[in-house]
Scaffold this motif. Structure first.
Motif, PDB file in Angstrom:
ATOM      1  N   TRP A   1       1.165   9.112  -6.351  1.00  0.00           N
ATOM      2  CA  TRP A   1       0.328  10.361  -6.169  1.00  0.00           C
ATOM      3  C   TRP A   1       0.253   9.988  -4.793  1.00  0.00           C
ATOM      4  N   GLN A   2       0.007   8.958  -4.025  1.00  0.00           N
ATOM      5  CA  GLN A   2      -0.903   9.244  -2.770  1.00  0.00           C
ATOM      6  C   GLN A   2       0.408  10.190  -2.083  1.00  0.00           C
ATOM      7  N   GLY A   3       1.962   9.268  -1.766  1.00  0.00           N
ATOM      8  CA  GLY A   3       2.876  10.367  -0.918  1.00  0.00           C
ATOM      9  C   GLY A   3       2.364  11.578  -0.967  1.00  0.00           C
TER      10      GLY A   3
ATOM     11  N   VAL B   1       4.370  17.564 -10.955  1.00  0.00           N
ATOM     12  CA  VAL B   1       2.871  17.267 -10.723  1.00  0.00           C
ATOM     13  C   VAL B   1       3.291  16.186 -10.632  1.00  0.00           C
ATOM     14  N   GLY B   2       4.468  15.400 -10.420  1.00  0.00           N
ATOM     15  CA  GLY B   2       4.650  13.918  -9.807  1.00  0.00           C
ATOM     16  C   GLY B   2       5.406  13.383 -10.739  1.00  0.00           C
TER      17      GLY B   2
ATOM     18  N   ILE C   1       3.641   8.223 -13.498  1.00  0.00           N
ATOM     19  CA  ILE C   1       3.133   8.168 -11.911  1.00  0.00           C
ATOM     20  C   ILE C   1       2.143   6.826 -11.454  1.00  0.00           C
ATOM     21  N   LEU C   2       2.871   6.943 -10.179  1.00  0.00           N
ATOM     22  CA  LEU C   2       2.093   5.249 -10.132  1.00  0.00           C
ATOM     23  C   LEU C   2       0.936   6.017  -8.853  1.00  0.00           C
ATOM     24  N   ARG C   3       0.195   5.145  -7.947  1.00  0.00           N
ATOM     25  CA  ARG C   3      -0.890   6.097  -7.488  1.00  0.00           C
ATOM     26  C   ARG C   3      -0.118   5.731  -6.394  1.00  0.00           C
TER      27      ARG C   3
END
Length: 195
Positions: free
Chosen positions: A191-193, A160-161, A186-188
Motif C-alpha cells: 500500500w505504501q509503495g 486497488v492493489g 494487501i500488505l502495508r
C-alpha cells in the motif's frame, strides 16, 4: 441541525465521488430497504436466503435491531462498518471490517444501489477504506474474499492493489455450478509503495 450537516460531522473519508461516513439514526429506512432490494444480494453469498420483501413484523424487528446496534458502543456490527454515500450524501452502499488477528483485518464492500454499479464508486470507496485502515488502525495486512462468480469484485480488488493469494477450488455449489472462494490481500508495504 439538517441531515446533511449532521452527516458532515460523521464523515470518515472524502473522495472525488464518494464519502465514507458513520451510520446515522436516519439511515434506518435505507437499511431496511437494502435488506430486500438490490443486485448486491445476488453476489454476496446469495445462498443465505436474502429476502425479496419485508413484512411489517420483520420491519419492526429490523428497526429495533438497528437502533440497538447503533447505540451499542464501539464493538457493534454497525460500528465496524460505514456507509458509502455520494458526495451529496446519498447512501449507496456499505463497507466494513472484521478483525482476523492482531494487525490484520478482513474487509468487505457492497454497492447496494444498482444505479451506482459499474461506475467507479466501489473502487474509490475501497481505496478510501484501505487508506483509513492502514493509517487510522495501523494495520499490517488487509484481506478480502470473494466468490469466483463475482468478476466485478475481483476487478475492484485488483485495481486497488490487492493480490490474489489463494483459491479454494469448488468450495460451494450454487445453481448447478461449483464456485471457488478467492482470497485477496494487501500488505502495508504494498500500500505504501502504491501511493
Amino acid at each position: 441541525m439538517t441531515k446533511d450537516k449532521d452527516a458532515a460531522l460523521f464523515v470518515i473519508a472524502r473522495g472525488e465521488r464518494v464519502i465514507l461516513r458513520r451510520w446515522l439514526a436516519g439511515d434506518v429506512d435505507q437499511f431496511i430497504y437494502w435488506l430486500s432490494h438490490g443486485e448486491w444480494r445476488l453476489m454476496d453469498a446469495p445462498w443465505h436466503g436474502y429476502r425479496t420483501e419485508t413484512t411489517a413484523e420483520q420491519e419492526k424487528r429490523d428497526r429495533e435491531w438497528f437502533t440497538q446496534k447503533l447505540n451499542g458502543g464501539e464493538e457493534t456490527v454497525l460500528n465496524r462498518s460505514v456507509i458509502i454515500a455520494t458526495t451529496d450524501n446519498i447512501p449507496i452502499g456499505t463497507i466494513g471490517r472484521e478483525e482476523y488477528t492482531p494487525g490484520v483485518s478482513l474487509i468487505g464492500i457492497s454497492i447496494r444501489e444498482d444505479a451506482y454499479l459499474n461506475r467507479g464508486f466501489g473502487t474509490e470507496a475501497l481505496r478510501l477504506w484501505v487508506d483509513c485502515l492502514f493509517t487510522g488502525l495501523d494495520r499490517h495486512k488487509l484481506g478480502l474474499d470473494t466468490w469466483s462468480f463475482n468478476p466485478r469484485m475481483i476487478r475492484v480488488a485488483e485495481k486497488v492493489g490487492f493480490v490474489l493469494e489463494g483459491r479454494e477450488r469448488a468450495l460451494r455449489q450454487w445453481q448447478g455450478e461449483w464456485l471457488d472462494l478467492l482470497h485477496f490481500g494487501i500488505l502495508r508495504e504494498e500500500w505504501q509503495g502504491s501511493g
